[in-house]
Write a protein that holds these residues in place. Structure first.
Motif, short mmCIF file in Angstrom:
data_model
loop_
_atom_site.label_atom_id
_atom_site.label_comp_id
_atom_site.label_asym_id
_atom_site.label_seq_id
_atom_site.Cartn_x
_atom_site.Cartn_y
_atom_site.Cartn_z
N ASP A 102 63.81 42.27 70.12
CA ASP A 102 63.74 43.59 69.50
C ASP A 102 62.74 43.68 68.36
N ALA A 103 62.34 42.54 67.79
CA ALA A 103 61.34 42.56 66.71
C ALA A 103 60.02 41.95 67.14
N GLY A 104 59.99 41.32 68.33
CA GLY A 104 58.78 40.64 68.77
C GLY A 104 57.61 41.56 69.00
N GLY A 105 57.86 42.82 69.35
CA GLY A 105 56.77 43.75 69.56
C GLY A 105 55.99 44.04 68.29
N GLU A 106 56.69 44.02 67.15
CA GLU A 106 56.04 44.26 65.85
C GLU A 106 55.55 42.97 65.21
N TRP A 107 56.13 41.85 65.59
CA TRP A 107 55.77 40.55 65.02
C TRP A 107 55.42 39.60 66.17
N PRO A 108 54.18 39.63 66.65
CA PRO A 108 53.80 38.82 67.81
C PRO A 108 54.02 37.32 67.63
N MET A 109 54.00 36.85 66.37
CA MET A 109 54.19 35.42 66.17
C MET A 109 55.60 34.95 66.51
N ILE A 110 56.55 35.90 66.59
CA ILE A 110 57.89 35.50 67.00
C ILE A 110 58.16 35.89 68.45
N GLY A 111 57.26 36.66 69.06
CA GLY A 111 57.40 37.00 70.48
C GLY A 111 56.89 35.86 71.34
N HIS A 112 57.02 36.00 72.66
CA HIS A 112 56.57 34.95 73.58
C HIS A 112 55.06 34.76 73.49
N ALA A 113 54.61 33.52 73.56
CA ALA A 113 53.19 33.23 73.64
C ALA A 113 52.65 33.80 74.94
N PRO A 114 51.46 34.43 74.94
CA PRO A 114 50.93 35.02 76.17
C PRO A 114 50.77 34.02 77.31
N TRP A 115 50.41 32.78 76.98
CA TRP A 115 50.33 31.73 78.01
C TRP A 115 50.60 30.38 77.35
N ASN A 116 49.57 29.58 77.10
CA ASN A 116 49.78 28.29 76.44
C ASN A 116 50.17 28.49 74.98
N GLY A 117 50.99 27.57 74.46
CA GLY A 117 51.46 27.67 73.09
C GLY A 117 52.97 27.85 73.05
N CYS A 118 53.49 27.95 71.84
CA CYS A 118 54.94 28.05 71.69
C CYS A 118 55.28 28.82 70.43
N ASN A 119 55.77 30.04 70.60
CA ASN A 119 56.23 30.86 69.48
C ASN A 119 57.75 30.79 69.37
#
Length: 421
Positions: A6-23
């Motif tokens: 619910d907050a990932g859309g405003e805070w991308p660093m806590i949303g899913h990584a687009p591909w490689n990486g880990c948020n």
């Protein structure tokens, strides 16, 4: 999950990584599976009747699959769309509860089949690893199967049709050129190929995180319109809880079962923490080394081996931290809302994380569907007061959702009401 969804859309660093990486969001699923594994170890400390235990496991698995299809298969459109129902030609077969169901089924049956009637005590020169060697053999088989398939399967070209009324390409069919083996890129990996072949491309997740990658949109890591030179696969589907990645996810549950065995067999705080700490730091370090050496990148969508190691190690360390704070230091009252949520985890997942309660509230509006109590609270109490949408949404999620449902779960606990599968 409530926080990151619910907050990932405003805070991308806590949303899913687009591909490689880990948020932050990428730790949610592994933490689910890890604690499921610990629960399996505790639930099956003794197995007086294997047949009854197996029946219960299968029944619970079927219930998880049912709710998974209802909540993430496309039938429920909560909380924003005031409709329900799904076109069976495009129902999504996989999802979070389905992955948990598979991992639970496999690991619980393994635990039951290798457990004697009475829980065996550790003997001298017998470690927890040796006592449950069948679990580790199963884990090794999972790794071998996963790596063999993802690096050995040939991925041919594939095509898809865009089903998005808001896209100018709606109804168009595109071809993605692959013809490779061992690729871990978004369009041509074995994980996606197996899901397309087995599940069917129309039954996969239509809004994968890769749509937010730099190659697809200039607004990355936020969502936004596609670049003019974006590759065609940016509009294609991908199943983040698919078949091969779910097989890899079983390993996370096995790590959780092992930590549960440590809790059962080792009676001293220091010995438990030492075991969890060594395992956690070892797995965390291995995952980081594999990622930054470019041997195996961290990737939640593929559920890569480095991702399994890093997130399982983090889960062991986070659990150890809570163990110190609650069981050793006695700070239980501070974490009571989390304890209450845990007692009614399925209820909170359905009502809050999947937005069923919010969807119900949004059904009562005045003149306009966006003029509801939830939108009013967000706009006037949180966003308006702080004059920031990003901060307002974050505070709304923390206080009006997580804390709210913690108190609701506490009231239900006081009344003795629990939703059990």
């Amino acid at each position: 999950m409530i926080l990151v969804d619910d907050a990932g859309g405003e805070w991308p660093m806590i949303g899913h990584a687009p591909w490689n990486g880990c948020n932050l969001a990428d730790f949610v699923m592994p933490f689910f599976l890890f604690i499921v594994g610990m629960a399996i170890a505790l639930a099956f400390k003794r197995v007086p009747n294997r047949l009854i235990s197996i029946k219960r496991v299968i029944t619970r698995t079927i219930k998880l699959l049912f709710w998974g299809l209802i909540l993430q298969g496309g039938y429920s459109h909560a909380p924003d769309k005031l409709t329900y129902g799904v076109d069976m030609k495009r129902i999504r077969w996989c999802g979070i509860l389905q992955r948990i169901a598979l991992s639970y089924l496999v690991v619980a049956l393994l635990e039951i089949s290798t457990k004697k009637t009475q829980a065996k005590e550790l003997l001298p020169r017998c470690s927890v690893f040796k006592l449950y060697h069948w679990h580790w053999l199963a884990g090794a088989c999972v790794v071998v199967v996963y790596l063999s398939v993802i690096y050995g399967v040939y991925v041919p070209d594939w095509h898809f049709t865009v089903y998005n009324i808001h896209s100018p390409d709606n109804g168009k069919t595109f071809t993605v050129t692959c013809g490779v083996r061992g690729s871990l890129d978004p369009p041509c990996n074995a994980v996606g190929y197996i899901d397309r072949a087995v599940l069917g491309i129309n039954h996969m997740y239509q809004h994968p995180a890769w749509k937010r990658s730099k190659v697809c949109t200039e607004n990355s890591p936020y969502e936004g319109p596609f670049r003019k030179d974006a590759p065609t696969w940016c509009q294609g589907p991908f199943e983040p809880e698919g078949i091969l990645s779910s097989i890899s996810a079983i390993l996370t549950t096995i790590f959780g079962v092992h930590c549960g065995h440590v809790l059962i067999h080792l009676k001293d705080h220091s010995n438990r923490l030492k075991h969890w700490g060594v395992l956690g730091f070892s797995l965390l370090s291995l995952g980081i080394i594999l990622h930054f050496s470019n041997a195996i990148q961290l990737n939640k969508q593929l559920y890569s081996f480095s991702y399994v190691c890093l997130t399982a190690g983090a889960a062991a360390l986070v659990f150890s931290t809570f163990y110190i704070l609650v069981d050793i230091l006695g700070w239980r009252y501070i974490f009571l809302p989390l304890e209450w949520i845990g007692m009614n985890a399925m209820l909170v997942y359905v009502m809050a994380a999947e937005g069923i309660f919010a969807g119900f509230i949004n059904g009562w509006y005045y003149e306009d569907p966006h003029n509801t109590l939830i939108y009013w609270i967000q706009k006037h109490i949180f966003i308006g007061v702080w004059h920031s949408r990003r901060l307002g949404i974050l505070l709304y999620v923390i206080f009006a959702e997580i804390l709210f449902w913690g108190l609701v779960a506490g009231a239900l606990h006081w009344l003795g009401i629990y939703w059990k599968l």
